[in-house]
Design an enzyme around this catalytic site. Structure first.
Site, PDB file in Angstrom:
ATOM      1  N   ARG A  31      29.378 -10.981 138.210  1.00  0.00           N
ATOM      2  CA  ARG A  31      29.259  -9.992 137.124  1.00  0.00           C
ATOM      3  C   ARG A  31      27.958 -10.183 136.326  1.00  0.00           C
ATOM      4  O   ARG A  31      27.550  -9.289 135.583  1.00  0.00           O
ATOM      5  CB  ARG A  31      30.486 -10.169 136.221  1.00  0.00           C
ATOM      6  CG  ARG A  31      30.510  -9.501 134.894  1.00  0.00           C
ATOM      7  CD  ARG A  31      30.922  -8.050 135.003  1.00  0.00           C
ATOM      8  NE  ARG A  31      31.322  -7.545 133.702  1.00  0.00           N
ATOM      9  CZ  ARG A  31      30.477  -7.336 132.696  1.00  0.00           C
ATOM     10  NH1 ARG A  31      29.200  -7.573 132.843  1.00  0.00           N
ATOM     11  NH2 ARG A  31      30.934  -6.874 131.547  1.00  0.00           N
TER      12      ARG A  31
ATOM     13  N   ARG B 203      37.483 -12.066 134.193  1.00  0.00           N
ATOM     14  CA  ARG B 203      36.603 -13.055 133.560  1.00  0.00           C
ATOM     15  C   ARG B 203      37.140 -14.476 133.502  1.00  0.00           C
ATOM     16  O   ARG B 203      36.384 -15.400 133.254  1.00  0.00           O
ATOM     17  CB  ARG B 203      36.249 -12.580 132.141  1.00  0.00           C
ATOM     18  CG  ARG B 203      35.261 -11.432 132.149  1.00  0.00           C
ATOM     19  CD  ARG B 203      35.183 -10.763 130.797  1.00  0.00           C
ATOM     20  NE  ARG B 203      36.457 -10.114 130.514  1.00  0.00           N
ATOM     21  CZ  ARG B 203      36.735  -9.472 129.378  1.00  0.00           C
ATOM     22  NH1 ARG B 203      35.845  -9.410 128.424  1.00  0.00           N
ATOM     23  NH2 ARG B 203      37.913  -8.897 129.207  1.00  0.00           N
TER      24      ARG B 203
ATOM     25  N   ASP C 246      38.398   0.621 137.322  1.00  0.00           N
ATOM     26  CA  ASP C 246      39.054   0.741 136.023  1.00  0.00           C
ATOM     27  C   ASP C 246      39.716   2.105 135.934  1.00  0.00           C
ATOM     28  O   ASP C 246      39.307   3.042 136.634  1.00  0.00           O
ATOM     29  CB  ASP C 246      38.055   0.576 134.878  1.00  0.00           C
ATOM     30  CG  ASP C 246      38.798   0.344 133.560  1.00  0.00           C
ATOM     31  OD1 ASP C 246      39.206  -0.796 133.308  1.00  0.00           O
ATOM     32  OD2 ASP C 246      38.997   1.313 132.808  1.00  0.00           O
TER      33      ASP C 246
ATOM     34  N   ARG D 207      45.300  -7.618 136.814  1.00  0.00           N
ATOM     35  CA  ARG D 207      43.996  -8.096 136.336  1.00  0.00           C
ATOM     36  C   ARG D 207      43.661  -9.479 136.911  1.00  0.00           C
ATOM     37  O   ARG D 207      43.156 -10.351 136.223  1.00  0.00           O
ATOM     38  CB  ARG D 207      44.028  -8.131 134.801  1.00  0.00           C
ATOM     39  CG  ARG D 207      42.716  -8.089 134.054  1.00  0.00           C
ATOM     40  CD  ARG D 207      41.863  -6.908 134.300  1.00  0.00           C
ATOM     41  NE  ARG D 207      42.213  -5.678 133.633  1.00  0.00           N
ATOM     42  CZ  ARG D 207      42.014  -5.407 132.349  1.00  0.00           C
ATOM     43  NH1 ARG D 207      41.512  -6.280 131.560  1.00  0.00           N
ATOM     44  NH2 ARG D 207      42.333  -4.238 131.863  1.00  0.00           N
TER      45      ARG D 207
ATOM     46  N   TYR E 221      43.350   7.174 124.986  1.00  0.00           N
ATOM     47  CA  TYR E 221      41.969   6.724 124.769  1.00  0.00           C
ATOM     48  C   TYR E 221      41.019   7.905 124.583  1.00  0.00           C
ATOM     49  O   TYR E 221      40.092   7.848 123.783  1.00  0.00           O
ATOM     50  CB  TYR E 221      41.483   5.903 125.960  1.00  0.00           C
ATOM     51  CG  TYR E 221      42.036   4.493 126.027  1.00  0.00           C
ATOM     52  CD1 TYR E 221      41.440   3.459 125.311  1.00  0.00           C
ATOM     53  CD2 TYR E 221      43.119   4.181 126.836  1.00  0.00           C
ATOM     54  CE1 TYR E 221      41.914   2.153 125.393  1.00  0.00           C
ATOM     55  CE2 TYR E 221      43.605   2.890 126.927  1.00  0.00           C
ATOM     56  CZ  TYR E 221      42.999   1.881 126.199  1.00  0.00           C
ATOM     57  OH  TYR E 221      43.480   0.601 126.288  1.00  0.00           O
TER      58      TYR E 221
END
Ligand code: CP3
Length: 351
Positions: A44, A35, A80, A31, A156
């Site tokens: 973004r 952010r 992702d 990652r 998920y």
């Protein structure tokens, strides 16, 4: 075997994966495009995360930022684990974690799933891979592709969103094992096709993320998870790219991870690197395993932790420095920079 002089980042990384001698461990961060970087947030701005994953130019830009800004020695495709799931016709949104439109709970839903060619359903992923490979041919930096592993995707898809225990998924596993097996088989097919297409487009190594598989006790892990990893390793290996297997909180399944046949095992910080290195020996290289929160510590602390991890990893046939899980949004950029510098300051034999 001696270390050839003047290794490129690509050679150092691929040699470490295969357990060939290197001057020092290569370094990158899970990652690493995210952010915590103001430059990522700027790209973004005004666009959803999923649209970023489909926007080839922006995705290439943010994938490369950690090399340009921080000097990491591998690039991972910006995407992702849920992108290929869109190709199954499942509706996924990010807020910011994945939310599944209609969680998979019934036999009809699961039996209706069809694996299509990812090059048709999510073509932008492979355009990003090709764009990155072109950009990285000059600096000779290795390009990693990735996929979510079947168990984590199923967790998920059945649960509908992230969860502490994924109890809906585990309930299906214990109550309707044949249905869960069907779902895992579909996701295994999807993952094999998806990783194969990334390698064909130019990915030089691939990482399989099984973030939640550590939720199972070892006997259940061997029954439900290990066969999916073995099938993926066996069928993807022909592409010639090393496979890195990540399981979060997986110290208790280390032996089973070794049996997967993966070239590299990526460990979290709860797994003792020294013990893992002795157990792995020549069977697999290791990646990891700094607690991402330590990137908030003073620079000297980060340096000393990196030296300690590298030292503990020495009995392994190869080591890639990385975190034990993804970089968090509130990580100080200075901490990431210190981590990369600390790794590069390690010399062969002096770790
Ligand atoms: O590592 C990289 O830099 C490459 C890109 C990457 C992302 N997700 C981008 C992302 C990779 C390899 C992943 C893998 C992923 N995604 C995993 C497995 C690894 C892990 O972290 O355990 C999982 C479980 C997911 C699912 C997912 N996607 C979650 C739980 C979240 C929310 C996390 C958060 O930080 O809030 C996402 C969203 C996501 N994936 C973001 C990024 C950069 C944040 C999106 C944003 O910009 O808003």
């Amino acid at each position: 075997m001696s270390v050839p002089a003047g290794l490129t980042a690509r050679e150092r990384f691929l040699r470490a994966c295969r357990g060939e001698p290197v001057d020092r461990p290569p370094v990158w961060l899970m990652r690493q495009a995210g952010r915590y970087l103001p430059e990522y947030r700027r790209v973004r701005e005004g666009i959803s995360f999923l649209d970023m994953c489909r926007d080839v130019e922006r995705a290439v830009t943010v994938s490369l930022q950690p090399v340009e800004l921080l000097g990491v020695e591998a690039v991972i495709l910006f995407s992702d684990i849920f992108v290929p799931v869109l190709g199954l016709g499942i509706d996924v949104d990010f807020r910011p974690g994945p939310m599944i439109g209609e969680p998979l709970r019934t036999r009809d839903q699961i039996h209706a799933l069809r694996v299509e060619d990812p090059r048709q359903t999510v073509p932008y992923v492979f355009e990003i891979v090709r764009g990155l490979r072109r950009a990285l041919s000059g600096p000779q930096i290795p390009l990693l592709g990735f996929a979510g592993a079947p168990f984590t995707l199923a967790a998920y898809l059945v649960e509908g969103a992230g969860s502490r225990s994924f109890s809906a998924m585990k309930r299906m596993l214990y109550r309707e094992p044949a249905l869960m097996r069907t779902l895992l088989d579909v996701l295994t097919e999807m993952t094999v096709a998806y990783l194969g297409a990334q390698i064909e487009a130019g990915a030089e190594a691939v990482q399989l993320f099984d973030t939640w598989a550590g939720l199972l006790a070892e006997d259940d892990y061997r029954k439900w998870v290990l066969p999916t990893h073995q099938a993926i390793v066996e069928r993807v290996r022909g592409g010639g790219a090393p496979l890195i297997l990540y399981v979060n909180d997986g110290a208790h399944v280390l032996e089973s991870m070794l049996e997967s046949g993966a070239d590299v095992l990526s460990l979290d910080w709860r797994c003792d690197m020294g013990m893992a290195a002795r157990r792995a020996g020549r069977r697999a290289s290791l990646q990891g395993n700094l607690d991402p929160c330590i990137l908030a510590a003073p620079r000297e602390e980060i340096f000393s932790r990196v030296r300690r991890i590298a030292e503990q990893a020495r009995p392994a046939r190869g080591h890639i420095l990385n975190l034990g899980h993804g970089c968090l949004p509130d990580t100080p950029v200075e901490g990431v920079r210190a981590f990369v510098e600390a790794a590069k300051s390690l010399a062969a034999g002096s770790a």
